[in-house]
Design an enzyme around this catalytic site. Structure first.
Site, PDB file in Angstrom:
ATOM      1  N   ILE A  85      34.708   2.707 100.125  1.00  0.00           N
ATOM      2  CA  ILE A  85      34.293   2.541 101.618  1.00  0.00           C
ATOM      3  C   ILE A  85      33.062   3.450 101.702  1.00  0.00           C
ATOM      4  CG2 ILE A  85      36.072   4.562 102.054  1.00  0.00           C
ATOM      5  CD1 ILE A  85      35.477   1.495 104.270  1.00  0.00           C
ATOM      6  N   LYS A  86      32.261   3.001 102.415  1.00  0.00           N
ATOM      7  CA  LYS A  86      30.822   3.490 102.617  1.00  0.00           C
ATOM      8  C   LYS A  86      31.086   4.334 103.882  1.00  0.00           C
ATOM      9  CE  LYS A  86      26.879   1.737 101.949  1.00  0.00           C
ATOM     10  NZ  LYS A  86      25.655   0.576 101.911  1.00  0.00           N
ATOM     11  N   ILE A  87      30.721   5.519 104.071  1.00  0.00           N
ATOM     12  CA  ILE A  87      30.771   6.370 105.019  1.00  0.00           C
ATOM     13  C   ILE A  87      29.634   7.153 105.431  1.00  0.00           C
ATOM     14  CG2 ILE A  87      32.160   8.141 106.395  1.00  0.00           C
ATOM     15  CD1 ILE A  87      34.436   7.778 104.099  1.00  0.00           C
TER      16      ILE A  87
END
Ligand code: E4P
Length: 226
Positions: A85-87
């Site tokens: 997941i890119k946060i």
């Protein structure tokens, strides 16, 4: 060095998987919106093309840690395989990173513009940090220097987080990031073409081909060895 492709275009991803040694795909909301398609179909389509072993980095659109974790959990169960997941780096993002790691979800902390953002993201548990090279260069900063110092600071503290340098426009930027030891880069499909292009390579190939034809005509090696 890991090469990833920064696109959600299925045709481009298919092309890159066929020709280049890519280890994954990165997207962001802009890249996804550009395709203007059903989101679920698009994400599943990417996974189908790249298989389970290549990494798929999908950016969250949520803002609170709880919502980011919920999104990441749904996305991971939808696409399976190597998933990150890119946060974006915010206080909620850091909390979300720790929560995602507790739930065994890979984390790429993105929209990184400073060395200290990268360091704290790493300490919070991020697997990757994504500094934006070209966007830094565009504001008369030095993207490569930021990447270089992030690599150094991870080495100083023996942190396992990898640098996924992002936002590239030129081969020179990619080369300089490679020379300072970035662990991985994500680039758009066109930049792969530029990375391997050199006019002298084409000249060499043409001259090999002409010399061969002068003696063997149209015959190729398998025909000659029959
Ligand atoms: C990848 O993580 C980034 O979202 C992307 O590389 C940004 O690239 P851009 O600056 O070309 O939009």
């Amino acid at each position: 060095m890991q090469y990833l492709v920064d696109t959600a275009n299925l045709e481009a991803i298919r092309h890159c998987c066929k020709y280049y040694p890519i280890t994954g795909v990165t997207t962001n909301p802009t890249i996804i919106a550009k395709e203007n398609r059903d989101f679920r179909e698009l994400i599943c389509g990417i996974r189908e093309i790249i298989g389970l072993k290549r990494a798929l980095h999908v950016q969250t659109t949520a803002e609170t840690a709880e919502d980011i974790l919920a999104e990441a959990t749904m996305l991971k169960s939808l696409v399976g395989g190597q998933f990150f997941i890119k946060i974006p780096i915010t206080a909620e993002g850091l909390r979300a990173a720790a929560m995602c790691k507790e739930n065994d979800i890979g984390v790429t902390m993105t929209a990184i513009f400073t060395q200290q953002q990268a360091l704290i993201a790493s300490v919070a548990g991020a697997d990757y940090v994504a500094p934006y090279v070209n966007r830094l260069d565009n504001i008369v900063s030095d993207g490569v220097n930021v990447v270089s110092e992030i690599v150094d600071i991870f080495n100083i503290y023996k942190l396992p987080t990898k640098v996924l340098a992002a936002s590239f426009k030129t081969v020179e930027q990619v080369h300089k990031c490679a020379m300072v030891g970035t662990h991985s880069i994500t680039i758009n499909p066109d930049l792969f073409e530029s990375l391997i292009f050199h006019p002298l390579t084409n000249t060499a190939i043409n001259s090999f081909s002409n010399d061969w034809e002068k003696v063997y005509g149209e015959q190729n090696v398998p025909e000659l060895l029959k």
